[in-house]
Design an enzyme around this catalytic site. Structure first.
Site, PDB file in Angstrom:
ATOM      1  CG  ASP A  21     -21.490   9.736 -39.571  1.00  0.00           C
ATOM      2  OD1 ASP A  21     -22.205  10.341 -38.751  1.00  0.00           O
ATOM      3  OD2 ASP A  21     -20.644   8.901 -39.245  1.00  0.00           O
ATOM      4  CG  ASP A  23     -17.985   5.618 -38.746  1.00  0.00           C
ATOM      5  OD1 ASP A  23     -19.030   6.242 -38.463  1.00  0.00           O
ATOM      6  OD2 ASP A  23     -17.196   5.205 -37.886  1.00  0.00           O
ATOM      7  CG  ASP A  28     -16.085   9.884 -36.616  1.00  0.00           C
ATOM      8  OD1 ASP A  28     -16.817  10.759 -36.149  1.00  0.00           O
ATOM      9  OD2 ASP A  28     -16.391   9.154 -37.577  1.00  0.00           O
TER      10      ASP A  28
HETATM   11  P1  ATP Z   1     -16.926   7.979 -32.796  1.00  0.00           P
HETATM   12  O1  ATP Z   1     -18.063   8.813 -33.257  1.00  0.00           O
HETATM   13  O2  ATP Z   1     -15.747   8.726 -32.370  1.00  0.00           O
HETATM   14  O3  ATP Z   1     -16.635   6.812 -33.660  1.00  0.00           O
HETATM   15  P2  ATP Z   1     -17.946   6.131 -30.917  1.00  0.00           P
HETATM   16  O4  ATP Z   1     -17.611   5.036 -31.829  1.00  0.00           O
HETATM   17  O5  ATP Z   1     -17.505   6.004 -29.519  1.00  0.00           O
HETATM   18  O6  ATP Z   1     -17.433   7.486 -31.375  1.00  0.00           O
HETATM   19  P3  ATP Z   1     -20.635   5.356 -31.185  1.00  0.00           P
HETATM   20  O7  ATP Z   1     -20.169   4.191 -31.958  1.00  0.00           O
HETATM   21  O8  ATP Z   1     -21.753   6.164 -31.666  1.00  0.00           O
HETATM   22  O9  ATP Z   1     -19.488   6.385 -30.966  1.00  0.00           O
HETATM   23  O10 ATP Z   1     -20.908   4.838 -29.720  1.00  0.00           O
HETATM   24  C1  ATP Z   1     -21.519   5.643 -28.761  1.00  0.00           C
HETATM   25  C2  ATP Z   1     -21.719   4.847 -27.487  1.00  0.00           C
HETATM   26  O11 ATP Z   1     -22.571   3.739 -27.720  1.00  0.00           O
HETATM   27  C3  ATP Z   1     -20.422   4.249 -26.933  1.00  0.00           C
HETATM   28  O12 ATP Z   1     -19.828   5.127 -26.026  1.00  0.00           O
HETATM   29  C4  ATP Z   1     -20.901   2.991 -26.248  1.00  0.00           C
HETATM   30  O13 ATP Z   1     -21.251   3.249 -24.911  1.00  0.00           O
HETATM   31  C5  ATP Z   1     -22.157   2.610 -26.990  1.00  0.00           C
HETATM   32  N1  ATP Z   1     -21.881   1.522 -27.954  1.00  0.00           N
HETATM   33  C6  ATP Z   1     -20.920   1.474 -28.867  1.00  0.00           C
HETATM   34  N2  ATP Z   1     -20.973   0.343 -29.572  1.00  0.00           N
HETATM   35  C7  ATP Z   1     -21.995  -0.369 -29.090  1.00  0.00           C
HETATM   36  C8  ATP Z   1     -22.591  -1.627 -29.415  1.00  0.00           C
HETATM   37  N3  ATP Z   1     -22.113  -2.395 -30.374  1.00  0.00           N
HETATM   38  N4  ATP Z   1     -23.659  -2.028 -28.697  1.00  0.00           N
HETATM   39  C9  ATP Z   1     -24.159  -1.262 -27.739  1.00  0.00           C
HETATM   40  N5  ATP Z   1     -23.665  -0.077 -27.389  1.00  0.00           N
HETATM   41  C10 ATP Z   1     -22.597   0.385 -28.048  1.00  0.00           C
END
Ligand code: ATP
Length: 897
Positions: free
Chosen positions: A636, A632, A330
């Site tokens: 997943d 996480d 990730d």
């Molecule tokens: P990884 O899989 O590497 O952890 P990540 O944490 O960026 O990646 P996600 O957490 O799935 O992936 O987030 C995907 C997208 O969702 C982000 O790019 C962001 O635009 C949006 N996002 C993340 N957190 C929030 C939140 N708390 N509320 C609303 N949108 C969110």
């Protein structure tokens, strides 16, 4: 009516007063402590513990020990008391050693269990904190979110889109929608008690809070706990294979022993002596301790991994770690620091850098308002009297870093969460998950208005907007507007920023307020974007490079935007010159075949959903890769399970992902995976080292006796000497090899093939050549002394004994290297040096201490004998080392050509 269900028809008032808790502050610490003392810990009682005595007695159940005990009995009956006492002493010593080892292993397993103990988010003294779930007491207020295992039986006080999977309790695997409403009747089956959640069931969606009503064995789970208790076996594929190997070796050893005994008797040796010699030889030759030492080496390795912040949940994965060829990681929090700071914003059709801009527009204020309200993090202000130098020190934020960053931006602008919440009350939440990549909340203002606030990935949220806000006014959101926002989004993302879009809509009549998630998150008014930086972890770049040298490829899998992902992947050196980046939707459109064709070239997967991860694991596995995969979230878990090494995050991971994993990173850090792989390789190498040591020693021991018997010579070793070699000379240094530091080139080799035999890469060759040399030269030392003084058999036997012991103790240093003995500094493993010194001292005691001489059939040796012993024990290993060295140089020259 079931006693257990009595709370479901109580209203919340009655419930909280019954449990003596303020639902807004939780219990006080002192009250919680008192209750804990009174009701006990919130744990399911484990099965009966095996007593220390039973554990000690267990050591005597081993087949070989029973054979030895039989031999003791026979010696005793025949009046050979010296032999009987010596054998019994050795048996007891052996049992003590085994006992100590077992206790050690047990302790480390208990420590592991503690480390992976589940936690719970609880409200006490008005503050939310994460505590060990075992410390929960009835009356505690607990928060739940998707991915949590419910830590106790709770009656819900709030439920937002809360779905639980209760199959452990009801057998029903379809998630159940829960609510906080009071039910009309109490006598309902578990599956229908909508306002209760039960220990060990799993939150698959949504959030909620509840008050703990039952803990520990009083919970529904506690009542059926005895049905589900099971212990996971600590057997690994390697120890299983070694056990099979052991069985083959037992047969060979028994046949050889029988031949030795029979030829001995034919040549006129005393039948009793031959019987004892046979028993000792069989005991010495059979590597019965091998699987046990493997387990100990693995367990000690696991301890070392814990120090490096990697917690192994399944012992076999230690072996697999050394075979990993791809790590799928990730991005957020693992490759990056997960310390989000908002640096840019796009609003009123312009991009602003926050450092250098003074923003004060209506649009900006609305955006901050949305950011603060559509948020589950919590900002606590520090008391004003403690005026601190830096603004950041005036508050403390708990929760998801992305959301925390929004609260901080608000605080910096003087818009505080607690003040906004005076006016606004939350009505509903449609939670964020990495599938939808957005979240929304419905709030009611004091004046009665209801508004939905939404934030999420720009590419997702823009499609749900029909209007936009600019300079305080709303206007239709045309395709052209949308395009320019998208372009800006791309631009910010390519600067490695993580972007969020914000939108809202006033909810008019009552019917609109009742709409479901899919319908209500429509026709929103777009307000703006923010971009936040999340810097890469400093140590990760180096770790990725080390992986590359070790033949392991790193692949980034992220829910973030393609451009953001690519920018970070470049900074970290993940993308190879011809490496590709694909997005979740590309993946969706690719057939399995096409994907498999391309999978070797793809370095970055962006905007993927959890279900894509499993596709990636499978495609890589189909290409023959051994895949380590991180995760996480609750979604997943299937990919973590499917991977060869499933890795969960210790800090930010959900309980469900941890349960599915075989490795947990205590610090969520990518470099910890690399450290674990390093340890995994080193542990496997060490196991091979002591296999090489033990088996070659056994070959040597059998050979001396076997050749002597075939040649019609007297016994070169007496039985008690063989038992001594088996216990002291074989045991101690082998344990020290288990903690041998890794060879320098270990992370420059390509990963080991998971189907490779333990004897591959020179080990089998080493065992045979060194075993033959040790046996042959010990016999030679015996013969030389015997022919000089045939009347003094004990002298020749003592010489053979000392030669065998010393040549093994020198050979142990040879085992430390896959190349030659000269390649490693003997002083780099101090425990080994100490164990060798100790073994030598003990040898001298046995030879020179008069009371022990009759027991071990030894006599004091002179200088002449020692010269002979030193030459015959050192020469073979040194000569073999020289041959190895020559071969290494030759190979290098060939490669150089
Ligand atoms: P990884 O899989 O590497 O952890 P990540 O944490 O960026 O990646 P996600 O957490 O799935 O992936 O987030 C995907 C997208 O969702 C982000 O790019 C962001 O635009 C949006 N996002 C993340 N957190 C929030 C939140 N708390 N509320 C609303 N949108 C969110």
């Amino acid at each position: 009516m079931s006693q257990k269900a009595r709370w479901i028809d109580w209203d919340q008032q009655r419930l909280t007063s019954h449990f003596g808790v303020d639902p807004h502050r939780g219990l006080s610490m002192s009250d919680a402590e008192k209750r804990l003392h009174h009701v006990g810990r919130n744990q399911l009682v484990e099965g009966e513990k095996i007593s220390l005595w039973a554990l000690f007695l267990d050591q005597f159940k081993d087949f070989m020990v029973l054979v030895l005990m039989g031999a003791t009995l026979i010696s005793g009956l025949l009046g050979e008391y010296h032999d009987a006492i010596a054998i019994i002493a050795i048996v007891i010593l052996n049992a003590v050693l085994g006992f100590v080892q077992e206790i050690k292993a047990e302790k480390s397993l208990a420590a592991l269990k503690k480390l992976s103990a589940p936690g719970a988010k609880v409200l006490r003294n008005g503050e939310w904190n994460r505590i060990d779930a075992a410390d929960l007491v009835p009356g505690d207020i607990v928060a739940l979110e998707s991915g949590d295992r419910v830590p106790a039986d709770l009656r819900l006080l709030r439920a937002d889109n809360l779905y639980l999977e209760e199959s452990t309790l009801t057998g029903e695997s379809v998630p159940v929608n829960k609510s906080a409403e009071t039910l009309a009747k109490a006598d309902l089956p578990i599956g229908d008690r909508k306002n209760m959640v039960y220990m060990s069931t799993m939150v698959v969606r949504g959030t909620g809070t509840g008050v703990v009503v039952q803990t520990g064995m009083e919970t529904e789970m506690g009542r059926i706990a005895h049905l589900i208790q099971h212990t996971e076996s600590s057997e690994t594929p390697l120890s299983r294979r070694l056990e099979q190997l052991g069985k083959i070796l037992i047969v060979i050893a028994l046949i050889l022993t029988a031949v030795v005994v029979i030829t001995g008797i034919i040549h006129g040796h005393d039948a009793y002596k031959m019987f004892l010699a046979g028993v000792s030889l069989a005991v010495a030759a059979i590597p019965e301790g091998l699987p046990a030492i493997v387990t100990i080496a693995l367990a000690m390795g696991v301890q070392r991994m814990i120090k490096r912040r990697a917690i192994v949940r399944k012992l076999p994965s230690v072996e697999t770690l050394g075979c990993a060829t791809v790590i799928c990681s990730d991005k957020t929090g693992t490759l990056t620091q997960n310390k989000m700071t908002v640096t840019h914003t796009y609003l009123d059709a312009r991009v602003f850098e926050l450092e250098s801009s003074q923003l004060n527009s209506e649009t900006w204020k609305r955006m901050i308002e949305i950011g603060i309200l559509c948020n589950n993090a919590l900002l606590q202000r520090k008391p004003a009297k403690k005026l601190l130098k830096r603004k950041q020190d005036n508050w403390k934020v708990d929760g998801d870093p992305t959301e925390a960053a929004l609260l901080i931006i608000g605080a910096k602008q003087g818009i505080w969460q607690d003040e906004l919440l005076h006016d606004w009350t939350r009505v509903k939440e449609f939670p964020f998950d990495s599938q939808r990549k957005m979240m929304s909340v419905v709030y009611q203002h004091r004046d009665g208005r209801q508004v939905i606030f939404a934030k999420g990935a720009p590419d997702v949220l823009l499609d749900r907007c029909s209007h936009q806000m600019q300079r305080g006014k709303t206007s239709p959101f045309t395709l052209a507007h949308k395009r320019s926002v998208s372009t800006m989004n791309e631009r910010l993302a390519s600067m490695a920023l993580r972007n969020l879009a914000f939108a809202y809509r006033e909810l008019g009549n009552a019917s609109e307020r009742q709409l479901s998630e899919g319908q209500i998150e429509r026709n929103l008014t777009f307000v703006g974007l923010v971009g936040m930086i999340d810097p890469p972890r400093e140590e990760v770049r180096g770790a990725i490079q080390r992986c590359r040298q070790a033949g392991i490829r790193t692949v980034m899998i992220t829910g973030d935007h393609q451009a953001t992902a690519q920018a970070i992947a470049h900074q970290l050196g993940i993308i190879r010159p011809q490496g590709l980046t694909v997005s979740g939707s590309d993946l969706y459109n690719m057939s399995d075949k096409e994907f498999q064709h391309k999978v070797e070239e793809i370095d970055v997967y962006a905007r993927v959903s959890p279900e894509h991860k499993i596709k990636i694991v499978q495609a890589l596995q189909a290409k023959g890769h051994v895949v380590a995969m991180t995760g996480d979230g609750v979604n997943d878990a299937p990919a973590i399970k499917a991977a060869d090494i499933g890795i969960a995050m210790g800090k930010s991971g959900t309980d469900v992902s941890k349960e599915a994993s075989s490795l947990v990173l205590a610090d969520d850090n990518f470099s910890t995976i690399v450290a674990a792989i390093e340890e995994g390789r080193s542990i496997y190498d060490n196991i091979r080292k002591f296999i090489a040591y033990l088996l070659a020693s056994n070959v040597g021991e059998i050979l001396v006796m076997f050749l002597a018997m075939l040649a019609g010579l007297p016994l070169p070793l007496v039985p008690i000497q063989i038992l001594w070699v088996n216990l002291v000379t074989d045991g101690l240094p082998a344990m020290a090899l288990g903690v041998d530091p890794a060879e320098g080139d270990m992370m420059q080799r390509s990963p080991r093939n998971s189907r490779e035999s333990v004897f591959a890469r020179g080990i089998g060759w080493k065992i045979i050549t060194r075993g033959l040399l040790i046996g042959f030269w010990s016999l030679a030392a015996f013969l030389v002394t015997y022919y000089e003084a045939p009347q003094n058999l004990s002298l020749a036997q003592t010489v053979a004994f000392a030669t065998l012991v010393l040549s093994q103790l020198i050979y142990v240093f040879d085992c430390r290297s896959t190349g030659s003995i000269f390649q490693r500094n003997p002083l780099s493993n101090i425990p080994l040096v100490l164990s060798v010194i100790l073994s030598v001292v003990m040898l001298l005691v046995v030879i020179y201490y008069p009371p022990l001489q009759p027991i071990f059939h030894t006599v004091s040796l002179g200088l002449r004998e020692w010269i002979l012993i030193c030459v015959t024990s050192t020469l073979p290993v040194i000569l073999a080392g020289l041959v190895d060295q020559v071969r290494i140089v030759q190979r290098k020259l060939q490669l150089g050509r």
